[in-house]
Motif scaffolding. Structure first.
Motif, PDB file in Angstrom:
ATOM      1  N   ASP A   3      -0.436  -4.559  -4.063  1.00  0.00           N
ATOM      2  CA  ASP A   3       0.101  -5.844  -4.500  1.00  0.00           C
ATOM      3  C   ASP A   3       0.320  -6.794  -3.330  1.00  0.00           C
ATOM      4  O   ASP A   3       0.305  -8.012  -3.502  1.00  0.00           O
ATOM      5  N   GLU A   4       0.584  -6.249  -2.150  1.00  0.00           N
ATOM      6  CA  GLU A   4       0.797  -7.033  -0.934  1.00  0.00           C
ATOM      7  C   GLU A   4       0.071  -6.341   0.210  1.00  0.00           C
ATOM      8  O   GLU A   4      -0.172  -5.128   0.187  1.00  0.00           O
ATOM      9  N   LYS A   5      -0.239  -7.097   1.252  1.00  0.00           N
ATOM     10  CA  LYS A   5      -0.900  -6.523   2.410  1.00  0.00           C
ATOM     11  C   LYS A   5      -0.317  -7.125   3.683  1.00  0.00           C
ATOM     12  O   LYS A   5      -0.216  -8.347   3.817  1.00  0.00           O
ATOM     13  N   PHE A   6       0.080  -6.247   4.607  1.00  0.00           N
ATOM     14  CA  PHE A   6       0.598  -6.664   5.907  1.00  0.00           C
ATOM     15  C   PHE A   6      -0.088  -5.840   6.988  1.00  0.00           C
ATOM     16  O   PHE A   6      -0.616  -4.761   6.726  1.00  0.00           O
ATOM     17  N   ASP A   7      -0.035  -6.345   8.210  1.00  0.00           N
ATOM     18  CA  ASP A   7      -0.458  -5.524   9.340  1.00  0.00           C
ATOM     19  C   ASP A   7       0.577  -4.435   9.607  1.00  0.00           C
ATOM     20  O   ASP A   7       0.229  -3.291   9.917  1.00  0.00           O
ATOM     21  N   TYR A  23       9.413  -8.073  17.969  1.00  0.00           N
ATOM     22  CA  TYR A  23       8.330  -7.780  18.916  1.00  0.00           C
ATOM     23  C   TYR A  23       6.980  -7.678  18.211  1.00  0.00           C
ATOM     24  O   TYR A  23       5.961  -8.145  18.731  1.00  0.00           O
ATOM     25  N   LEU A  24       6.969  -7.068  17.018  1.00  0.00           N
ATOM     26  CA  LEU A  24       5.709  -6.953  16.286  1.00  0.00           C
ATOM     27  C   LEU A  24       5.116  -8.317  15.971  1.00  0.00           C
ATOM     28  O   LEU A  24       3.900  -8.517  16.038  1.00  0.00           O
ATOM     29  N   THR A  25       5.986  -9.280  15.635  1.00  0.00           N
ATOM     30  CA  THR A  25       5.488 -10.602  15.260  1.00  0.00           C
ATOM     31  C   THR A  25       5.152 -11.454  16.477  1.00  0.00           C
ATOM     32  O   THR A  25       4.042 -11.990  16.583  1.00  0.00           O
ATOM     33  N   ILE A 269       0.579   8.190   1.937  1.00  0.00           N
ATOM     34  CA  ILE A 269      -0.098   8.969   2.974  1.00  0.00           C
ATOM     35  C   ILE A 269      -1.446   9.425   2.445  1.00  0.00           C
ATOM     36  O   ILE A 269      -1.537  10.044   1.379  1.00  0.00           O
ATOM     37  N   GLU A 270      -2.482   9.105   3.203  1.00  0.00           N
ATOM     38  CA  GLU A 270      -3.844   9.510   2.834  1.00  0.00           C
ATOM     39  C   GLU A 270      -4.522  10.152   4.042  1.00  0.00           C
ATOM     40  O   GLU A 270      -4.623   9.530   5.101  1.00  0.00           O
ATOM     41  N   ASN A 271      -4.940  11.405   3.864  1.00  0.00           N
ATOM     42  CA  ASN A 271      -5.638  12.141   4.940  1.00  0.00           C
ATOM     43  C   ASN A 271      -4.840  12.164   6.241  1.00  0.00           C
ATOM     44  O   ASN A 271      -5.384  11.985   7.325  1.00  0.00           O
ATOM     45  N   GLY A 272      -3.532  12.350   6.113  1.00  0.00           N
ATOM     46  CA  GLY A 272      -2.687  12.464   7.293  1.00  0.00           C
ATOM     47  C   GLY A 272      -2.302  11.164   7.937  1.00  0.00           C
ATOM     48  O   GLY A 272      -1.663  11.159   8.998  1.00  0.00           O
ATOM     49  N   SER A 273      -2.668  10.029   7.329  1.00  0.00           N
ATOM     50  CA  SER A 273      -2.322   8.716   7.883  1.00  0.00           C
ATOM     51  C   SER A 273      -1.501   7.919   6.879  1.00  0.00           C
ATOM     52  O   SER A 273      -1.717   8.019   5.660  1.00  0.00           O
ATOM     53  N   ALA A 274      -0.553   7.118   7.392  1.00  0.00           N
ATOM     54  CA  ALA A 274       0.225   6.218   6.541  1.00  0.00           C
ATOM     55  C   ALA A 274      -0.601   4.961   6.272  1.00  0.00           C
ATOM     56  O   ALA A 274      -1.069   4.311   7.207  1.00  0.00           O
ATOM     57  N   THR A 275      -0.779   4.648   5.000  1.00  0.00           N
ATOM     58  CA  THR A 275      -1.596   3.480   4.631  1.00  0.00           C
ATOM     59  C   THR A 275      -0.799   2.401   3.922  1.00  0.00           C
ATOM     60  O   THR A 275      -1.336   1.325   3.658  1.00  0.00           O
ATOM     61  N   GLY A 282       7.728  -0.037  -8.277  1.00  0.00           N
ATOM     62  CA  GLY A 282       6.316   0.248  -8.488  1.00  0.00           C
ATOM     63  C   GLY A 282       5.365  -0.579  -7.646  1.00  0.00           C
ATOM     64  O   GLY A 282       4.164  -0.293  -7.590  1.00  0.00           O
ATOM     65  N   THR A 283       5.862  -1.619  -6.963  1.00  0.00           N
ATOM     66  CA  THR A 283       5.013  -2.451  -6.114  1.00  0.00           C
ATOM     67  C   THR A 283       4.461  -1.627  -4.953  1.00  0.00           C
ATOM     68  O   THR A 283       5.184  -0.839  -4.335  1.00  0.00           O
ATOM     69  N   SER A 284       3.197  -1.797  -4.647  1.00  0.00           N
ATOM     70  CA  SER A 284       2.588  -1.123  -3.501  1.00  0.00           C
ATOM     71  C   SER A 284       2.228  -2.149  -2.445  1.00  0.00           C
ATOM     72  O   SER A 284       1.812  -3.273  -2.750  1.00  0.00           O
ATOM     73  N   VAL A 285       2.418  -1.762  -1.197  1.00  0.00           N
ATOM     74  CA  VAL A 285       2.172  -2.649  -0.063  1.00  0.00           C
ATOM     75  C   VAL A 285       1.297  -1.903   0.930  1.00  0.00           C
ATOM     76  O   VAL A 285       1.621  -0.793   1.358  1.00  0.00           O
ATOM     77  N   GLU A 286       0.197  -2.516   1.320  1.00  0.00           N
ATOM     78  CA  GLU A 286      -0.716  -1.905   2.277  1.00  0.00           C
ATOM     79  C   GLU A 286      -0.359  -2.339   3.698  1.00  0.00           C
ATOM     80  O   GLU A 286       0.014  -3.490   3.945  1.00  0.00           O
ATOM     81  N   ALA A 287      -0.442  -1.420   4.653  1.00  0.00           N
ATOM     82  CA  ALA A 287      -0.183  -1.738   6.062  1.00  0.00           C
ATOM     83  C   ALA A 287      -0.788  -0.657   6.939  1.00  0.00           C
ATOM     84  O   ALA A 287      -0.931   0.499   6.518  1.00  0.00           O
ATOM     85  N   LYS A 288      -1.115  -1.032   8.174  1.00  0.00           N
ATOM     86  CA  LYS A 288      -1.665  -0.046   9.107  1.00  0.00           C
ATOM     87  C   LYS A 288      -0.596   0.497  10.053  1.00  0.00           C
ATOM     88  O   LYS A 288      -0.801   1.524  10.697  1.00  0.00           O
ATOM     89  N   VAL A 289       0.526  -0.211  10.156  1.00  0.00           N
ATOM     90  CA  VAL A 289       1.664   0.256  10.941  1.00  0.00           C
ATOM     91  C   VAL A 289       2.887   0.241  10.052  1.00  0.00           C
ATOM     92  O   VAL A 289       3.184  -0.791   9.427  1.00  0.00           O
ATOM     93  N   ILE A 290       3.602   1.353   9.983  1.00  0.00           N
ATOM     94  CA  ILE A 290       4.810   1.441   9.166  1.00  0.00           C
ATOM     95  C   ILE A 290       5.936   1.975  10.042  1.00  0.00           C
ATOM     96  O   ILE A 290       5.777   2.988  10.730  1.00  0.00           O
ATOM     97  N   VAL A 291       7.056   1.275  10.024  1.00  0.00           N
ATOM     98  CA  VAL A 291       8.223   1.670  10.801  1.00  0.00           C
ATOM     99  C   VAL A 291       9.366   1.955   9.834  1.00  0.00           C
ATOM    100  O   VAL A 291       9.771   1.080   9.071  1.00  0.00           O
ATOM    101  N   SER A 292       9.893   3.161   9.866  1.00  0.00           N
ATOM    102  CA  SER A 292      11.060   3.512   9.060  1.00  0.00           C
ATOM    103  C   SER A 292      12.310   3.428   9.903  1.00  0.00           C
ATOM    104  O   SER A 292      12.353   3.969  11.013  1.00  0.00           O
ATOM    105  N   THR A 293      13.336   2.757   9.392  1.00  0.00           N
ATOM    106  CA  THR A 293      14.626   2.728  10.074  1.00  0.00           C
ATOM    107  C   THR A 293      15.661   3.547   9.326  1.00  0.00           C
ATOM    108  O   THR A 293      16.842   3.512   9.656  1.00  0.00           O
ATOM    109  N   LEU A 294      15.228   4.285   8.311  1.00  0.00           N
ATOM    110  CA  LEU A 294      16.137   5.152   7.584  1.00  0.00           C
ATOM    111  C   LEU A 294      16.543   6.334   8.451  1.00  0.00           C
ATOM    112  O   LEU A 294      15.940   6.593   9.497  1.00  0.00           O
ATOM    113  N   SER A 295      17.540   7.059   8.015  1.00  0.00           N
ATOM    114  CA  SER A 295      17.955   8.240   8.767  1.00  0.00           C
ATOM    115  C   SER A 295      16.784   9.205   8.885  1.00  0.00           C
ATOM    116  O   SER A 295      15.880   9.221   8.031  1.00  0.00           O
ATOM    117  N   PRO A 296      16.760  10.025   9.929  1.00  0.00           N
ATOM    118  CA  PRO A 296      15.673  11.008  10.054  1.00  0.00           C
ATOM    119  C   PRO A 296      15.563  11.916   8.837  1.00  0.00           C
ATOM    120  O   PRO A 296      14.461  12.265   8.414  1.00  0.00           O
TER     121      PRO A 296
END
Length: 551
Positions: A3-7, A23-25, A269-275, A282-296
C-alpha cells in the motif's frame, strides 16, 4: 502489492527512532517513514500540560545532559533553533538528619571542581581533595572515553571498551584495574570516606537504574553515569518534548513522513531479508531498510518471530533481566511558589539547584529499599524522593525555563521508586494515588515547610501502572529502562552481544532504542550509532567522515 513504499521505515517514533530518521533523511537521502503507535512521536522526550492549565511537565525524561546531544548539534546546526536547546543546571542533595546539603556544580559554573569540592569539604576535607583529584582525572582522561563510548557503535562479539580505554588513557595507578568488576559501593569506599559523599553518589546512580550500589560488576559504569550526570546536566528549553519537535521538523523538511496511531504488527521477511512491514490494520509497507525501536524482546518474538531467529538468540533475549528499574512514581505539581528549603539557610545555592534528592545518610538505605521493592513491600514508606522543579528562573549560568508555568508560579516534579507495576491491579494503583500524594508532601514538607497542600494548585500522579501502559514497549512489571543496567546488559553488551551492533540476522533489519547501547534515558547516541551501522552497510553519506571525526 504494498500500500505504501519507502526506502526506509522506522518502527516507533521515540527519541532514538527520530534521531535515526534525521540521519536517514538528511545524510542518507532515503525516503523515510516513521510509524508510531501513540498519538505523537517523541517517546521519552515527553512534555504535557498536566496538574493545572498552563503548567507543562516533563513526564519523563526530565533532566538531560550535553552528551545526549552534542554531535546532533554539530550535524544539525538548526536543531537548537528548532527547539533542541539545552541550558546548564546543577544537582544536589539534602540530608534529613540535619538539613545539611551537598551540591554538584555543572562544569560551566565550576570548571576547576573547586566549588563542588568546597561543598564536599563540609563533610570531609579528605573527600574534597579526593573529588578534586578524581574530577581532574575525569575531565582529562575518563570523560573523553565516556563520550567516545556513548557515540560509538558496538562491534558485535567484542567486549565493552569503556573501562579498558579509560584505564589505558589515565596515568598509571590512578584507576585500579579491579574496578571493572567491582560494585559502585566498593569503588566509592576506596575513593571517599564520608557516608554523605558516598550516599549522594549512590543516590545519583539509583535514579538512573533503580538498583543498589552493592551490585557487583557495574560499578564503573554507574560511577560514569553519576559523574557525567552531575557534571553535564541541564534542562531543555520548553521541556524535553521540544527536542522531539526539533527532530520531527528536520525529518519532515528532508522528505520524511510520520504516521501516528499506526501500530506495526509484523516485519515482512522473505528469504531471510526484511522487505517491509505490516500494520495492525492490514496495511503493508515496502522498504529496503527497516529500523525497529521496540524492546529487544518485542522485536525478536513479535515483529520477527522466533521461527526466523537462532534459538541461542531467543534464549538469551528471554533471559534478559528487567527487575531493577521496575516500579516508579512520576508526579507533577503545579505550585503557587517553589519549594523553600531549610537547607538554604546554610547553603544559599541550594535554591539554584534544579534536581534535588532529599534523603538520609545511611549508605545502605537504598539497598534496603530495593529489596523491599523486590518483595512487593515498598509502598508507601520509602524515605527518598527526587525533586526537580522544572520552571524556576535564575541568573545565568544556572537557569530553568520559565515557559513551563504561568508568571509567578512554579511547575515541580518528583520521582519515587516503588514495587513493580504488576504487584497491584490498575484499580489498586489508582486508589493509592491520593495517599501517595499525601506521602510525598509529608516527606517534602520536612525539607521545605511551604510544601503543603496550601501551596498546591493541582497535581498529576503517574503510577507504575500508568507508566507501563503509556510506554507500550515497557515490560509488564514497569521497567522503564526496558532492560536493567547490570554489567551484562550495559554498553556493548546491550541487549545481547549478537545484536549489540544494531544489526540482526535478518538482512535489512536493524534495532535501536533504549534496549541498545549505551543504556536507556533520552540519549540521542543510540539513534546516531544505528545510522552508523546502516550507512556502513549501504555506503551512505556519513557526517563522521565528512567532518573527519574519530566517531
Amino acid at each position: 502489492m504494498a500500500d505504501e513504499k519507502f526506502d526506509a521505515v522506522v518502527i516507533g517514533g521515540g527519541n532514538k527512532g527520530l534521531v535515526t530518521a534525521m540521519y536517514l533523511t538528511k545524510y542518507g537521502g532515503l525516503k523515510t517513514g516513521i510509524f508510531e503507535v501513540r498519538h505523537e512521536a517523541g517517546g521519552g522526550w515527553s512534555t504535557e500540560e498536566v496538574a493545572a492549565p498552563g503548567f507543562t511537565f516533563n513526564n519523563h525524561s526530565t533532566a538531560h545532559c550535553t552528551y545526549y546531544y552534542d554531535l546532533i548539534w554539530e550535524d544539525f546546526p538548526d536543531f537548537k533553533e528548532k527547539g533542541g536547546e539545552l541550558f546548564p543546571a546543577s544537582t544536589g542533595c539534602i540530608f534529613i538528619e540535619d538539613h545539611s546539603s551537598m551540591l554538584f556544580y555543572h562544569r560551566e559554573e565550576d570548571p576547576t571542581w573547586e566549588k563542588t569540592a568546597a561543598s564536599l569539604a563540609k563533610f570531609s576535607k579528605r573527600d574534597a581533595e579526593a573529588m578534586m583529584q578524581f574530577g581532574r582525572i575525569w575531565d582529562e582522561y575518563v570523560y573523553p572515553e565516556y563520550h567516545r563510548w556513548v557515540w560509538t557503535p558496538p562491534v558485535a562479539g567484542q567486549p565493552d571498551p569503556f573501562f579498558k580505554n579509560s584505564l589505558a588513557r589515565a596515568p598509571k595507578g590512578v584507576i585500579d584495574p579491579s574496578w571493572e568488576n567491582k560494585s559502585l559501593m566498593q569503588i566509592c569506599d576506596e575513593i571517599f570516606e564520608s557516608v554523605e559523599v558516598k550516599s549522594a553518589i549512590y543516590r545519583a546512580a539509583y535514579t538512573f537504574w533503580g538498583g543498589p550500589a552493592h551490585t557487583q560488576g557495574n560499578g564503573w559504569h554507574l560511577l560514569g553515569i553519576s559523574m557525567s550526570s552531575g557534571r553535564e546536566v541541564g534542562y531543555m528549553r520548553g521541556g524535553t518534548h521540544s527536542s522531539a519537535h526539533a527532530a520531527q521538523k528536520i525529518v519532515v523538511e528532508n522528505g520524511g513522513k510520520i504516521f501516528t496511531r499506526s501500530e506495526v504488527e509484523k516485519v515482512i521477511i522473505e528469504n531471510g531479508s526484511a522487505t517491509g512491514i505490516r500494520l495492525k490494520d492490514g496495511t503493508s509497507v515496502e522498504a529496503k531498510v527497516i529500523v525497529s525501536t521496540l524492546s529487544p524482546q518485542m522485536m525478536c518474538t513479535r515483529l520477527i518471530g522466533e521461527e526466523h531467529l537462532p534459538q541461542n538468540i531467543i534464549r538469551k533475549i528471554k533471559a534478559l533481566t528487567v527487575n531493577y528499574s521496575a516500579g516508579v512514581w512520576w508526579d507533577g505539581w503545579a505550585l503557587h511558589e517553589p519549594p523553600k528549603y531549610k537547607a538554604a539557610e546554610q547553603e544559599p545555592d541550594i535554591d539554584k539547584v534544579v534536581y534535588i534528592s532529599v534523603m538520609d545518610k545511611d549508605p545502605w538505605c537504598l539497598s534496603k529499599e530495593f529489596w523491599k521493592r523486590q518483595l512487593g513491600r515498598e509502598w508507601p514508606e520509602a524515605p527518598h524522593i527526587d525533586c526537580y522543579p522544572d520552571c524556576w528562573t535564575y541568573s545565568p549560568p544556572v537557569g530553568v525555563d520559565p515557559s513551563q508555568a504561568p508568571p509567578g508560579k512554579c511547575m515541580a516534579g518528583d520521582e519515587l521508586y516503588t514495587c513493580a507495576a504488576d504487584v497491584f491491579t490498575e484499580k489498586e494503583w489508582t486508589e493509592f494515588k491520593k495517599p501517595h500524594a499525601d506521602h510525598i508532601l509529608d516527606i517534602w514538607s520536612k525539607f521545605a515547610p511551604n510544601m503543603t497542600w496550601d501551596n498546591v494548585i493541582g497535581y498529576r500522579i503517574d503510577s507504575p501502572w500508568d507508566i507501563t501502559n503509556r510506554l507500550r514497549q515497557t515490560p509488564g512489571n514497569g521497567c522503564w529502562n526496558i532492560l536493567d543496567i547490570v554489567g551484562s546488559q550495559v554498553g556493548w553488551y546491550r541487549p545481547i552481544m549478537e545484536l549489540s551492533d544494531h544489526r540482526t540476522p535478518i538482512k535489512g533489519l536493524y534495532g535501536t532504542g533504549s534496549g541498545w547501547h549505551p543504556l536507556g534515558c533520552g540519549l540521542a547516541g543510540g539513534g546516531y550509532n544505528c545510522y552508523q551501522a546502516i550507512s556502513k552497510d549501504l555506503g551512505l553519506r556519513n557526517p563522521k567522515d565528512e567532518k573527519k571525526r574519530p566517531y
